[in-house]
Design a protein around this motif. Structure first.
Motif, PDB file in Angstrom:
ATOM      1  N   PRO A 198      12.304   2.691  -7.441  1.00  0.00           N
ATOM      2  CA  PRO A 198      12.409   4.133  -7.207  1.00  0.00           C
ATOM      3  C   PRO A 198      11.824   4.516  -5.859  1.00  0.00           C
ATOM      4  CG  PRO A 198      10.652   3.661  -8.771  1.00  0.00           C
ATOM      5  CD  PRO A 198      11.373   2.364  -8.539  1.00  0.00           C
ATOM      6  N   ALA A 199      12.513   5.420  -5.152  1.00  0.00           N
ATOM      7  CA  ALA A 199      12.038   5.877  -3.846  1.00  0.00           C
ATOM      8  C   ALA A 199      11.067   7.041  -3.986  1.00  0.00           C
ATOM      9  CB  ALA A 199      13.215   6.281  -2.966  1.00  0.00           C
ATOM     10  N   GLY A 200      10.954   7.607  -5.149  1.00  0.00           N
ATOM     11  CA  GLY A 200      10.034   8.714  -5.381  1.00  0.00           C
ATOM     12  C   GLY A 200       9.566   8.690  -6.818  1.00  0.00           C
ATOM     13  N   GLY A 201       8.657   9.581  -7.160  1.00  0.00           N
ATOM     14  CA  GLY A 201       8.148   9.629  -8.529  1.00  0.00           C
ATOM     15  C   GLY A 201       6.995   8.682  -8.734  1.00  0.00           C
ATOM     16  N   ALA A 202       7.112   7.836  -9.764  1.00  0.00           N
ATOM     17  CA  ALA A 202       6.012   6.941 -10.132  1.00  0.00           C
ATOM     18  C   ALA A 202       5.657   6.016  -8.982  1.00  0.00           C
ATOM     19  CB  ALA A 202       6.388   6.128 -11.357  1.00  0.00           C
ATOM     20  N   SER A 203       4.366   5.850  -8.739  1.00  0.00           N
ATOM     21  CA  SER A 203       3.885   4.981  -7.662  1.00  0.00           C
ATOM     22  C   SER A 203       3.107   3.809  -8.233  1.00  0.00           C
ATOM     23  CB  SER A 203       2.984   5.769  -6.703  1.00  0.00           C
ATOM     24  OG  SER A 203       3.705   6.735  -5.994  1.00  0.00           O
ATOM     25  N   LEU A 204       3.378   2.653  -7.706  1.00  0.00           N
ATOM     26  CA  LEU A 204       2.584   1.487  -8.046  1.00  0.00           C
ATOM     27  C   LEU A 204       1.217   1.575  -7.384  1.00  0.00           C
ATOM     28  CD1 LEU A 204       5.255  -1.313  -7.487  1.00  0.00           C
ATOM     29  CD2 LEU A 204       4.415  -0.501  -9.686  1.00  0.00           C
ATOM     30  N   VAL A 205       0.297   0.798  -7.891  1.00  0.00           N
ATOM     31  CA  VAL A 205      -1.001   0.636  -7.234  1.00  0.00           C
ATOM     32  C   VAL A 205      -1.310  -0.853  -7.152  1.00  0.00           C
ATOM     33  CG1 VAL A 205      -1.860   2.858  -8.106  1.00  0.00           C
ATOM     34  CG2 VAL A 205      -2.406   0.751  -9.335  1.00  0.00           C
ATOM     35  N   ALA A 206      -2.097  -1.197  -6.163  1.00  0.00           N
ATOM     36  CA  ALA A 206      -2.622  -2.553  -6.058  1.00  0.00           C
ATOM     37  C   ALA A 206      -4.034  -2.554  -6.592  1.00  0.00           C
ATOM     38  CB  ALA A 206      -2.608  -3.025  -4.608  1.00  0.00           C
ATOM     39  N   GLU A 207      -4.349  -3.548  -7.399  1.00  0.00           N
ATOM     40  CA  GLU A 207      -5.704  -3.716  -7.930  1.00  0.00           C
ATOM     41  C   GLU A 207      -6.384  -4.811  -7.116  1.00  0.00           C
ATOM     42  OE1 GLU A 207      -6.974  -3.458 -12.357  1.00  0.00           O
ATOM     43  OE2 GLU A 207      -6.604  -5.578 -11.936  1.00  0.00           O
ATOM     44  N   VAL A 208      -7.510  -4.456  -6.509  1.00  0.00           N
ATOM     45  CA  VAL A 208      -8.202  -5.364  -5.593  1.00  0.00           C
ATOM     46  C   VAL A 208      -9.593  -5.659  -6.132  1.00  0.00           C
ATOM     47  CG1 VAL A 208      -9.009  -5.716  -3.230  1.00  0.00           C
ATOM     48  CG2 VAL A 208      -6.929  -4.369  -3.661  1.00  0.00           C
ATOM     49  N   LEU A 214     -15.939  -5.353  -9.679  1.00  0.00           N
ATOM     50  CA  LEU A 214     -15.096  -4.353 -10.314  1.00  0.00           C
ATOM     51  C   LEU A 214     -13.887  -4.061  -9.441  1.00  0.00           C
ATOM     52  CD1 LEU A 214     -17.834  -1.880 -11.603  1.00  0.00           C
ATOM     53  CD2 LEU A 214     -16.535  -3.561 -12.928  1.00  0.00           C
ATOM     54  N   PRO A 215     -12.745  -3.718 -10.058  1.00  0.00           N
ATOM     55  CA  PRO A 215     -11.531  -3.526  -9.260  1.00  0.00           C
ATOM     56  C   PRO A 215     -11.511  -2.183  -8.536  1.00  0.00           C
ATOM     57  CG  PRO A 215     -11.056  -3.149 -11.572  1.00  0.00           C
ATOM     58  CD  PRO A 215     -12.475  -3.628 -11.508  1.00  0.00           C
ATOM     59  N   ASP A 216     -10.986  -2.194  -7.331  1.00  0.00           N
ATOM     60  CA  ASP A 216     -10.613  -0.980  -6.606  1.00  0.00           C
ATOM     61  C   ASP A 216      -9.098  -0.868  -6.653  1.00  0.00           C
ATOM     62  OD1 ASP A 216     -13.100   0.143  -5.402  1.00  0.00           O
ATOM     63  OD2 ASP A 216     -13.211  -1.853  -4.494  1.00  0.00           O
ATOM     64  N   ARG A 217      -8.591   0.351  -6.625  1.00  0.00           N
ATOM     65  CA  ARG A 217      -7.152   0.556  -6.673  1.00  0.00           C
ATOM     66  C   ARG A 217      -6.659   1.200  -5.378  1.00  0.00           C
ATOM     67  NH1 ARG A 217      -5.026   2.014 -12.792  1.00  0.00           N
ATOM     68  NH2 ARG A 217      -5.540  -0.043 -13.676  1.00  0.00           N
ATOM     69  N   VAL A 218      -5.548   0.689  -4.885  1.00  0.00           N
ATOM     70  CA  VAL A 218      -4.917   1.170  -3.666  1.00  0.00           C
ATOM     71  C   VAL A 218      -3.538   1.715  -4.043  1.00  0.00           C
ATOM     72  CG1 VAL A 218      -4.122   0.563  -1.360  1.00  0.00           C
ATOM     73  CG2 VAL A 218      -6.124  -0.606  -2.332  1.00  0.00           C
ATOM     74  N   VAL A 219      -3.301   3.014  -3.810  1.00  0.00           N
ATOM     75  CA  VAL A 219      -2.010   3.614  -4.134  1.00  0.00           C
ATOM     76  C   VAL A 219      -0.956   3.103  -3.153  1.00  0.00           C
ATOM     77  CG1 VAL A 219      -0.718   5.771  -4.334  1.00  0.00           C
ATOM     78  CG2 VAL A 219      -3.103   5.662  -5.091  1.00  0.00           C
ATOM     79  N   LEU A 220       0.197   2.717  -3.691  1.00  0.00           N
ATOM     80  CA  LEU A 220       1.287   2.188  -2.879  1.00  0.00           C
ATOM     81  C   LEU A 220       2.437   3.197  -2.840  1.00  0.00           C
ATOM     82  CD1 LEU A 220       1.406  -1.463  -4.280  1.00  0.00           C
ATOM     83  CD2 LEU A 220       0.080  -0.614  -2.335  1.00  0.00           C
ATOM     84  N   ALA A 221       3.102   3.289  -1.694  1.00  0.00           N
ATOM     85  CA  ALA A 221       4.267   4.156  -1.552  1.00  0.00           C
ATOM     86  C   ALA A 221       5.459   3.309  -1.141  1.00  0.00           C
ATOM     87  CB  ALA A 221       4.011   5.247  -0.513  1.00  0.00           C
ATOM     88  N   PRO A 279       0.116   2.341 -13.260  1.00  0.00           N
ATOM     89  CA  PRO A 279      -0.807   3.000 -14.195  1.00  0.00           C
ATOM     90  C   PRO A 279      -0.042   3.655 -15.341  1.00  0.00           C
ATOM     91  CG  PRO A 279      -1.377   3.520 -11.918  1.00  0.00           C
ATOM     92  CD  PRO A 279      -0.039   2.816 -11.882  1.00  0.00           C
ATOM     93  N   GLY A 280      -0.613   3.545 -16.540  1.00  0.00           N
ATOM     94  CA  GLY A 280       0.029   4.093 -17.729  1.00  0.00           C
ATOM     95  C   GLY A 280       0.986   3.135 -18.394  1.00  0.00           C
ATOM     96  N   PHE A 281       1.437   2.134 -17.667  1.00  0.00           N
ATOM     97  CA  PHE A 281       2.314   1.102 -18.224  1.00  0.00           C
ATOM     98  C   PHE A 281       1.560  -0.202 -18.406  1.00  0.00           C
ATOM     99  CE2 PHE A 281       5.133  -2.534 -17.782  1.00  0.00           C
ATOM    100  CZ  PHE A 281       6.209  -2.207 -18.596  1.00  0.00           C
ATOM    101  N   ASP A 282       0.657  -0.467 -17.504  1.00  0.00           N
ATOM    102  CA  ASP A 282      -0.050  -1.746 -17.411  1.00  0.00           C
ATOM    103  C   ASP A 282      -0.818  -2.075 -18.689  1.00  0.00           C
ATOM    104  OD1 ASP A 282      -1.431  -4.011 -16.439  1.00  0.00           O
ATOM    105  OD2 ASP A 282      -3.091  -2.727 -15.795  1.00  0.00           O
ATOM    106  N   PRO A 283      -0.523  -3.211 -19.344  1.00  0.00           N
ATOM    107  CA  PRO A 283      -1.304  -3.622 -20.509  1.00  0.00           C
ATOM    108  C   PRO A 283      -2.534  -4.421 -20.134  1.00  0.00           C
ATOM    109  CG  PRO A 283       0.499  -5.137 -20.188  1.00  0.00           C
ATOM    110  CD  PRO A 283       0.616  -4.107 -19.099  1.00  0.00           C
ATOM    111  N   GLY A 284      -2.753  -4.632 -18.844  1.00  0.00           N
ATOM    112  CA  GLY A 284      -3.851  -5.491 -18.399  1.00  0.00           C
ATOM    113  C   GLY A 284      -3.324  -6.850 -18.021  1.00  0.00           C
ATOM    114  N   PRO A 285      -4.107  -7.610 -17.285  1.00  0.00           N
ATOM    115  CA  PRO A 285      -3.646  -8.935 -16.847  1.00  0.00           C
ATOM    116  C   PRO A 285      -3.308  -9.821 -18.029  1.00  0.00           C
ATOM    117  CG  PRO A 285      -5.654  -8.279 -15.692  1.00  0.00           C
ATOM    118  CD  PRO A 285      -5.461  -7.289 -16.798  1.00  0.00           C
TER     119      PRO A 285
END
Length: 428
Positions: free
Chosen positions: A314-324, A330-337, A369-375
């Protein structure tokens, strides 16, 4: 016609669920079904049926499914037709408390083969590892959706009217994917295609017509389908799947800044591409789709992440994030576009680097986020095995028609979407 018998074990669990399995199954699936699985969720084809869930191993011979039966009364309508009468009787005996477990000989029936093919089709709609980097073309979702509708209608005995089976949706699939009906009709009428492909297309189209008629569906495209089937197949249309299903989607620009160079590179590498952590159609399935660079800009420490997008991302709407994670913290999250064919993002990290310190250790993954069941389990070998399986199937599609498996041979038969993918995937 039933094939040779297969030994299965029928046993009642502590929760009252009856399991039917032809061999030992280790581990548990993490897809929410609660059904036993031999590995990560993407290695099993799952089908919700009346009173039960069926699971087949994708990486092995399809054979008979493992069944977790939670409502024996509802399941009796198909148990005998999938496993044979002896197995159905054994399930009933376990449910009635007459037996804790028994081994019986089951039959490999026609419905078992159809169910295995339907389960594999649903697996392909969820887990097909489309990747530019790996040279694996995407499946056309409307073509696959219509064949799933046809198979669902063919396997109607697996379902009932309770409405709690998400895979019992032939009418919905037809309505959702009917944009591919006219191209399928034209493909069927193509003069130069192999005879077995023409038979396969006609079988799918007639099942779609029957399913639409049973559900009371109507509309111009369905009327054109009925008219075409009534007229037969004049070999008049020159177009093949490569023309009919050619992709014109491209990559649309979306909001998001291109990553900037500069600063001192601290580290760079590839992240983990865990297929469980985002929906299908978001990320290229390659093992190397996730890459990152850590930079020092004066006193600041910045992580930059790039992820190869799926062709349908998708080009818009829901955005992925990177977990670092840095050094296991502890993880930091980076919003991806989304921008062109990449998901990109960057963020500052709290990353002090005292003199003489060892280089930091980074772990980077991508999720929704909201979909991820965890690693999930690492699964690299399983993902490689899935890619190898898909490449073998596509190689089969490239062979002369005599080498094709029958479209009715469970999951071994090619789907129309696979044949079309090979014809439209030259740029992969």
């Amino acid at each position: 016609m039933a094939q040779a018998g297969i030994d299965v074990h029928v046993a009642r669990g502590e929760d009252g669920t009856i399991r039917v399995a032809s061999g030992p199954v280790v581990g548990r699936a993490d897809d929410g079904s609660g059904v036993a699985a031999a590995g990560p969720g993407f290695t099993g084809a799952v089908l919700d049926v009346a009173g039960a869930v069926l699971v087949w191993p994708v990486l092995g011979e399809p054979g008979l499914p493992v069944a977790e039966v939670d409502d024996v009364g509802r399941a009796q309508q198909w148990l005998w037709a999938v496993y044979g009468e002896r197995t159905a009787a054994a399930v009933h005996a376990c449910a009635a408390g007459e037996s804790a477990g028994v081994r019986v000989t089951a039959d490999m029936t026609a419905l078992a083969g159809g169910a295995a093919r339907l389960g594999f089709g649903h697996w392909a709609s969820r887990w097909w590892p489309a990747s530019y980097a790996d040279g694996i073309p995407a499946l056309e979702p409307d073509v696959l959706g219509l064949e799933l509708a046809a198979l669902t209608h063919r396997c109607h005995q697996l379902f009932d009217d309770f409405g709690d089976q998400p895979d019992d949706c032939a009418a919905e699939l037809i309505e959702e994917h009917q944009a591919a009906l006219d191209p399928l009709i034209q493909w069927w009428r193509t003069a130069s295609q192999p005879a077995d492909t023409a038979r396969h297309l006609e079988s799918v189209l007639r099942l779609i017509d029957n399913a639409a008629d049973s559900a009371g569906l109507d509309g111009p495209v369905l009327r054109r389908l009925r008219s075409s089937l009534d007229q037969g197949r004049p070999a008049a249309t020159p177009a093949g799947p490569g023309t009919l299903f050619a992709r014109h989607d491209g990559y649309a620009l979306a909001a998001g800044e291109p990553l900037l160079t500069g600063g001192r590179v601290i580290a760079r590498g590839s992240g983990t591409n865990d297929w469980h952590r985002y929906p299908p159609g978001f990320v290229d399935a390659s093992e190397h789709a996730v890459s990152w660079t850590a930079r020092a800009l004066g006193a600041r420490r910045r992580i930059e992440v790039e992820v190869v997008a799926h062709v349908a991302a998708p080009a818009g709407g829901a955005s992925l994030v990177a977990e670092v994670r840095v050094n296991g913290g502890l993880p930091d999250r980076v919003v991806l576009a989304r921008r062109d064919d990449m998901w990109t993002g960057r963020a500052d990290l709290d990353l002090p680097l005292p003199a003489g310190a060892m280089p930091p250790r980074f772990e980077v993954g991508v999720l929704l986020p909201g979909f991820d069941p965890g690693p999930g389990p690492e699964g690299r070998e399983d993902r490689d095995a899935i890619r190898a399986l898909v490449r073998r199937r596509l190689a089969t599609a490239a062979q002369p028609p005599a080498h094709h498996a029958s479209p009715h041979d469970a999951s071994s038969g090619l789907f129309l979407a696979e044949i079309a993918a090979l014809a439209t995937g030259e740029d992969y």
